[in-house]
Design an enzyme around this catalytic site. Structure first.
Site, PDB file in Angstrom:
ATOM      1  N   ARG A  61       9.864   6.743  -4.944  1.00  0.00           N
ATOM      2  CA  ARG A  61      10.662   5.220  -4.275  1.00  0.00           C
ATOM      3  C   ARG A  61       9.766   5.590  -2.311  1.00  0.00           C
ATOM      4  O   ARG A  61       9.507   4.004  -2.025  1.00  0.00           O
ATOM      5  CB  ARG A  61      11.575   5.524  -3.480  1.00  0.00           C
ATOM      6  CG  ARG A  61      12.647   4.380  -2.973  1.00  0.00           C
ATOM      7  CD  ARG A  61      14.098   4.464  -3.692  1.00  0.00           C
ATOM      8  NE  ARG A  61      14.780   3.543  -2.803  1.00  0.00           N
ATOM      9  CZ  ARG A  61      16.046   3.795  -2.339  1.00  0.00           C
ATOM     10  NH1 ARG A  61      16.169   4.715  -1.441  1.00  0.00           N
ATOM     11  NH2 ARG A  61      16.951   2.623  -1.189  1.00  0.00           N
ATOM     12  N   HIS A  65       8.271   1.785  -0.910  1.00  0.00           N
ATOM     13  CA  HIS A  65       8.294   1.389   0.217  1.00  0.00           C
ATOM     14  C   HIS A  65       7.679   1.546   0.977  1.00  0.00           C
ATOM     15  O   HIS A  65       7.733   0.538   2.136  1.00  0.00           O
ATOM     16  CB  HIS A  65       9.868   1.947   0.245  1.00  0.00           C
ATOM     17  CG  HIS A  65      10.947   1.613  -0.335  1.00  0.00           C
ATOM     18  ND1 HIS A  65      12.677   1.242   1.262  1.00  0.00           N
ATOM     19  CD2 HIS A  65      11.609   1.602  -1.203  1.00  0.00           C
ATOM     20  CE1 HIS A  65      13.199   1.546   0.079  1.00  0.00           C
ATOM     21  NE2 HIS A  65      13.225   1.378  -1.377  1.00  0.00           N
ATOM     22  N   ASN A  92      15.391   0.978   4.253  1.00  0.00           N
ATOM     23  CA  ASN A  92      14.981   2.671   4.480  1.00  0.00           C
ATOM     24  C   ASN A  92      16.290   3.538   4.191  1.00  0.00           C
ATOM     25  O   ASN A  92      15.497   4.358   4.236  1.00  0.00           O
ATOM     26  CB  ASN A  92      14.036   1.923   4.830  1.00  0.00           C
ATOM     27  CG  ASN A  92      12.581   1.574   4.388  1.00  0.00           C
ATOM     28  OD1 ASN A  92      12.402   0.834   3.416  1.00  0.00           O
ATOM     29  ND2 ASN A  92      11.683   0.744   5.397  1.00  0.00           N
ATOM     30  N   HIS A 194      11.931   3.120 -12.841  1.00  0.00           N
ATOM     31  CA  HIS A 194      13.698   3.612 -12.146  1.00  0.00           C
ATOM     32  C   HIS A 194      14.711   4.692 -13.050  1.00  0.00           C
ATOM     33  O   HIS A 194      14.890   4.923 -13.140  1.00  0.00           O
ATOM     34  CB  HIS A 194      14.568   1.969 -12.395  1.00  0.00           C
ATOM     35  CG  HIS A 194      14.276   1.472 -11.265  1.00  0.00           C
ATOM     36  ND1 HIS A 194      14.684  -0.179 -10.673  1.00  0.00           N
ATOM     37  CD2 HIS A 194      13.806   1.674  -9.937  1.00  0.00           C
ATOM     38  CE1 HIS A 194      14.891  -0.739  -9.159  1.00  0.00           C
ATOM     39  NE2 HIS A 194      14.141   0.574  -9.038  1.00  0.00           N
TER      40      HIS A 194
END
Length: 326
Positions: A61, A65, A92, A194
């Site tokens: 992740r 990001h 975040n 995911h």
């Protein structure tokens, strides 16, 4: 069912993308300066992974990001004494500390290697660590393109409108991914990450509590799954509670994510939209039925993602400490 011809066409298309190396990145970038860098990083990541599984989804992740905001330049890792850096933005703030810790420890290990000091960027270490956690959880391994520099700019304002939200429709997702040079097929494949992710209840609470005036729950949710989520995430739930995004194999990087979408078990609206929308449903069905197809397209897509906003020359630096500028 899908014809063999469609499958082969898909694989050939994305293998072409995957093997077309970026003009600025190369698989053997550190061959002369730090030839053992990949084994050093992998060893550190393995040790961290043995300590906690969260290392895997947290690192993955973190990479997404980072790349989606300023480009893949480790700007998300920079700290600010007055909480004005990327990592301090509300989108975040939920990034797990284990992702940051993995890269920091791998960077320290690389810096201790004779000849490697001040040679390898934090951005490249994050890219390598991401590949490693995917493989460690059962996903594909792949050659990582290297040669990124670390960015010098990190601020909250740059995060706004750059990260997808759980309630996004396919149109919104496509627009955001397109802004990074990524296609709808890239979006569908990258969403498969995911399969090892986690989410706090607040990110999907509107789908299971008072959805609208006609229905308490989102009708695209599987009713049994919705009740399970309500049990795990009551209205006054502890905000620290995290729910696996894949209720079946949450610690394995596989294609179960897509099988869940077929059954109405996508945790976010943005997840389920990939199946409810006819424009993306065929690829969800393909990836659900063929794990090899998913893995090949995912590797191509994450390779493309790793090229977004790469810093070179005077645009960046190689940080000695991933959390502060030199």
């Amino acid at each position: 069912m899908y014809s063999q011809g469609l499958f082969l066409h898909l694989i050939i298309l994305f293998l072409h993308i995957m093997t077309t190396t970026s003009a600025t990145l190369h698989h053997d970038y550190y061959r002369k300066t730090c030839p053992n860098v990949e084994s050093i990083v992998r060893s550190t990541v393995q040790e961290k992974f043995r300590q906690t599984f969260v290392t895997a989804p947290a690192t993955l992740r973190l990479f997404f990001h980072d790349c989606f905001v300023q480009g893949c330049d480790a700007s998300v890792m920079l700290a600010s004494p007055n909480n004005t850096a990327e990592k301090d933005h509300q989108d975040n703030i939920s990034l797990a500390g284990d992702g940051f810790d993995t890269v920091i420890k791998a960077k320290a290990a690389v810096e201790r290697e004779p000849g490697c000091k001040n040679q390898v960027s934090c951005a490249d270490i994050l890219a390598m660590a991401t590949r490693d956690v995917i493989a460690m959880t059962g996903g594909p391994s792949y050659a990582v393109e290297l040669g990124r520099l670390d960015g010098r700019i990190s601020n909250k304002a740059s995060v706004q409108h750059h990260l997808p939200h759980p309630e996004f429709s396919l149109n919104q997702l496509n627009a955001m991914f397109a802004s990074h040079g990524l296609t709808q097929i890239d979006l569908i494949a990258l969403s498969g990450a995911h399969t090892i992710g986690f989410s706090h209840c607040s990110k999907f609470s509107t789908r299971i509590h008072n959805f609208n005036s006609k229905s308490r729950t989102d009708p695209t949710l599987n009713p049994t799954y919705a009740r399970q989520l309500q049990d795990m995430c009551p209205i006054n739930v502890d905000p620290r509670i995290a729910i696996p995004m894949d209720p079946n194999t949450p610690q394995t990087f596989d294609n179960m994510y897509y099988k869940n979408l077929q059954k109405g078990r996508g945790l976010f609206t943005s997840d389920q939209s990939l199946f409810t929308d006819k424009r993306s449903r065929n690829f969800v069905n393909l990836f659900a039925s063929n794990k090899t197809a998913f893995e090949k397209v995912f590797v191509a897509a994450i390779t493309k993602l790793g090229r977004v906003g790469v810093k070179t020359g005077s645009q960046g630096e190689i940080r000695s400490d991933c959390t502060v500028l030199n």
